[in-house]
Write an enzyme that holds these catalytic residues in place. Sequence first.
Site, mmCIF file in Angstrom:
data_model
loop_
_atom_site.group_PDB
_atom_site.id
_atom_site.type_symbol
_atom_site.label_atom_id
_atom_site.label_comp_id
_atom_site.label_asym_id
_atom_site.label_seq_id
_atom_site.Cartn_x
_atom_site.Cartn_y
_atom_site.Cartn_z
ATOM 1 N N CYS A 1 -34.009 2.449 -9.369
ATOM 2 C CA CYS A 1 -34.760 2.849 -10.560
ATOM 3 C C CYS A 1 -33.876 3.650 -11.528
ATOM 4 C CB CYS A 1 -35.983 3.694 -10.255
ATOM 5 S SG CYS A 1 -37.238 2.817 -9.345
ATOM 6 N N ARG B 1 -29.362 -0.179 -11.405
ATOM 7 C CA ARG B 1 -30.079 0.669 -10.454
ATOM 8 C C ARG B 1 -31.393 0.032 -10.002
ATOM 9 N NH1 ARG B 1 -28.177 5.925 -10.624
ATOM 10 N NH2 ARG B 1 -30.061 6.579 -9.582
ATOM 11 N N TRP C 1 -36.915 -0.571 -9.367
ATOM 12 C CA TRP C 1 -36.602 -1.251 -8.108
ATOM 13 C C TRP C 1 -37.779 -0.915 -7.195
ATOM 14 C CZ3 TRP C 1 -35.436 0.148 -2.934
ATOM 15 C CH2 TRP C 1 -34.801 -0.843 -2.183
ATOM 16 N N ASN D 1 -38.367 8.190 -10.365
ATOM 17 C CA ASN D 1 -37.489 7.528 -9.401
ATOM 18 C C ASN D 1 -37.594 8.336 -8.121
ATOM 19 O OD1 ASN D 1 -35.355 6.358 -7.991
ATOM 20 N ND2 ASN D 1 -33.795 7.515 -9.100
ATOM 21 N N GLY D 2 -37.834 7.662 -6.991
ATOM 22 C CA GLY D 2 -37.978 8.366 -5.716
ATOM 23 C C GLY D 2 -39.273 7.936 -5.048
ATOM 24 N N GLU E 1 -16.920 -6.564 5.993
ATOM 25 C CA GLU E 1 -17.139 -6.300 4.572
ATOM 26 C C GLU E 1 -17.138 -7.609 3.771
ATOM 27 O OE1 GLU E 1 -18.278 -4.352 2.586
ATOM 28 O OE2 GLU E 1 -17.281 -4.527 0.658
ATOM 29 N N LYS F 1 -20.202 -9.189 1.528
ATOM 30 C CA LYS F 1 -20.091 -9.669 0.135
ATOM 31 C C LYS F 1 -20.765 -11.037 0.027
ATOM 32 C CE LYS F 1 -19.122 -6.499 -0.612
ATOM 33 N NZ LYS F 1 -19.334 -5.218 -1.190
ATOM 34 N N GLU G 1 -24.660 -10.738 0.236
ATOM 35 C CA GLU G 1 -25.389 -10.089 -0.848
ATOM 36 C C GLU G 1 -25.243 -10.795 -2.187
ATOM 37 O OE1 GLU G 1 -24.243 -5.990 -1.170
ATOM 38 O OE2 GLU G 1 -22.126 -6.464 -1.056
ATOM 39 N N HIS H 1 -17.566 -14.394 24.132
ATOM 40 C CA HIS H 1 -18.609 -13.751 24.940
ATOM 41 C C HIS H 1 -19.999 -14.154 24.479
ATOM 42 C CE1 HIS H 1 -15.666 -11.417 27.115
ATOM 43 N NE2 HIS H 1 -15.063 -11.190 25.955
ATOM 44 N N LYS I 1 -28.270 -0.791 -6.938
ATOM 45 C CA LYS I 1 -27.146 0.093 -6.654
ATOM 46 C C LYS I 1 -27.682 1.507 -6.469
ATOM 47 C CE LYS I 1 -22.369 0.239 -8.081
ATOM 48 N NZ LYS I 1 -21.868 -0.666 -7.049
HETATM 49 C C1 F6R Z 1 -22.614 -3.317 -0.960
HETATM 50 C C2 F6R Z 1 -22.998 -2.029 -1.480
HETATM 51 C C3 F6R Z 1 -23.819 -1.131 -0.623
HETATM 52 C C4 F6R Z 1 -23.318 0.307 -0.761
HETATM 53 C C5 F6R Z 1 -24.196 1.272 0.024
HETATM 54 C C6 F6R Z 1 -23.659 2.684 -0.075
HETATM 55 O O1 F6R Z 1 -21.819 -4.024 -1.873
HETATM 56 O O2 F6R Z 1 -22.687 -1.691 -2.583
HETATM 57 O O3 F6R Z 1 -23.813 -1.531 0.713
HETATM 58 O O4 F6R Z 1 -22.014 0.360 -0.297
HETATM 59 O O5 F6R Z 1 -25.489 1.230 -0.475
HETATM 60 O O6 F6R Z 1 -23.611 3.100 -1.413
HETATM 61 P P1 F6R Z 1 -22.705 4.295 -1.898
HETATM 62 O O7 F6R Z 1 -21.289 3.866 -1.696
HETATM 63 O O8 F6R Z 1 -23.055 4.468 -3.337
HETATM 64 O O9 F6R Z 1 -23.055 5.476 -1.056
#
Ligand code: F6R
Length: 606
Positions: free
Chosen positions: A2, A27, A74, A100-101, A476, A480, A483, A499, A601
């Site tokens: 948000c 966000r 969001w 937001n929250g 990682e 990617k 997502e 295994h 994000k």
């Molecule tokens: C994946 C991604 C998320 C963040 C996670 C932690 O591409 O961006 O998995 O890494 O939400 O976020 P931060 O780094 O902002 O604490």
Amino acid sequence: MCGISGAVGLKNISELLFEGIRNLEYRGYDSCGVALINKSRLLIKKDIGGVEEFYRKHNVLQHKSKIGIAHTRWATHGKVTQENTHPFTSRDGNFAVVHNGIISNYRPLKAQLQKEGFKFSSETDTEVLAHLLEKFYKRSRNVEKAFLKMLNLIEGTYAIALISSYLPEQIFCAKKESPLMLGIGDEIKFVGSDFNAFIDHTKNAVILDDGEYAILSRDTYVVKDLLSKEEVTKPITKIEWDSETSKKGGYPHYMLKEIYEQPQTISNALDLEESGLDEIVDLFAESENSYLLGVGTTFYVAKYAKYVFSKLAQEFFPSISSDEFMALAIVNKESLFFCASQSGETFDTLSALKHAKLKGARTAAVVNVMGSSIARLVDKVVLQGSGPEICVISTKAALSQMVVLTVLAMKLALKKKVITRKIYNQHLQSLRELPEIIQGILNERSGFIHRLAHKYSGTRNWLYLGRGVYYPIALESALKMKEVAYVHAEGMPGGFLKHGTLAMIDDDVSSIVFVPPPEDKVLYEATMHSVEEIRARSGFVLGIHFTEQGKNSDLYSEELILPKVPPLTAPLIQLVIGQLFAYFTATSLKRNIDKPRSLAKSVTVA
Ligand code: F6R
């Protein structure tokens, strides 16, 4: 998670709010809305969908106003519908609020308000705020008093901004565990979830702390303590980021732009002030037990660091996903809690940090966003200097954090005399060569990776395999792929395959193997066993490797050969390939690259 944007000033702020929530769209982007005041009357527009579409559809820019608040959502409570979109208004239409929250006690509050005759039009937790404001205003006839009464009643986490037709030239706002800051311009004041809400208009920010609230008007602002109601003097934080870096700059997507910025962000990480890093190394050296934390991508950063500290400094520091920290870690005054966070606001990491602090642990972090909650709460912080990361999917921030952590591990190794100064300098030189090597790969290999990703974009299941420090790279890279391309991808240590997972190998499951340089003999040979195991079952293997003699179609179904590099930087280079492969798969599948479905994000809720 948000985005809130608000402004009060001389000009027509409709357009500024548009820019504000568009810049905050990463966000949350389920739905958005805006509240303006015109001739002392509140005007609310809101809808599902993205900001640009919403502004166009509702012709929002035609509505003139000198004050307003806007929100991009969001969804947490309630589906993505117009009814559940912010802002929410009180029954009498005199208050508009964005939030937001999560208001954790909204159910009893809602039940009580319903008993008193308030009608609810949404399923959200936020709507109670608007009705509470109306209820308390009726008693005191004072907006500030009503706001405070409401704040004292609610529990949970919040960043809130409100406007009222009773005071049509003021914005009220407050925060608890969700980020909120003020932008201080001449004859204009802003409130926003982060700098991006107002960075184009002012670089002077005031970061609100929990337990504070603020009242903004065109020419002035005041921050007060929620309990004492006394005025608090707050420092002005100068935003160092350039608003231009927040723009797409000719790239089709922020994700690609941010991948391409990595040579620069790595250089920035390598140019960080030595003394700040040394202080953190001292903390690692002095602490009896150190934990490395992060969540999602930053958990993989922490996992990568676990291998690097072990290999270089002969120290075993467990890496823990922040959301599991409280269930797992034993912390006390002798412990060090070290976390990585791009946003510095992630709820899971922030909660773990608070828990560690409560237990008296030392705390440190590598964070990208200056002034963020984690950056301010830890004893020592490294601000990694990667600039704004707008794409929801983290790329440049994560890779730069890995570089910072490699340097910390090298410094600890030197301090412990596990490596000589000569070896340290060699490692540093390898890191210094990294930006140019990555630049070369971006220039020369992107086309090939694009073609490869396009050719295999129909693959529905990928296994990403890596051994040792390549395991977090596999994890990682798989994240990617999941997502951004919404394609099933599983990261796994190579040794794990036999295994159980080997049973899965057939035409529907393809593998990507991160092969270390052959000089890393033990890891290299172990990894090649995994390749052979898959090939023996006629499985598809895309080998990402560093050796020309690997040009052998018996070994790999497809291969991507990288320039010869030292083992220290090899995994970091391979991560860039993982990022690009996911990106190009997603573009082939026509995914929403910068704003993938269901994600946001900066995850500031539990
Ligand atoms: C994946 C991604 C998320 C963040 C996670 C932690 O591409 O961006 O998995 O890494 O939400 O976020 P931060 O780094 O902002 O604490």
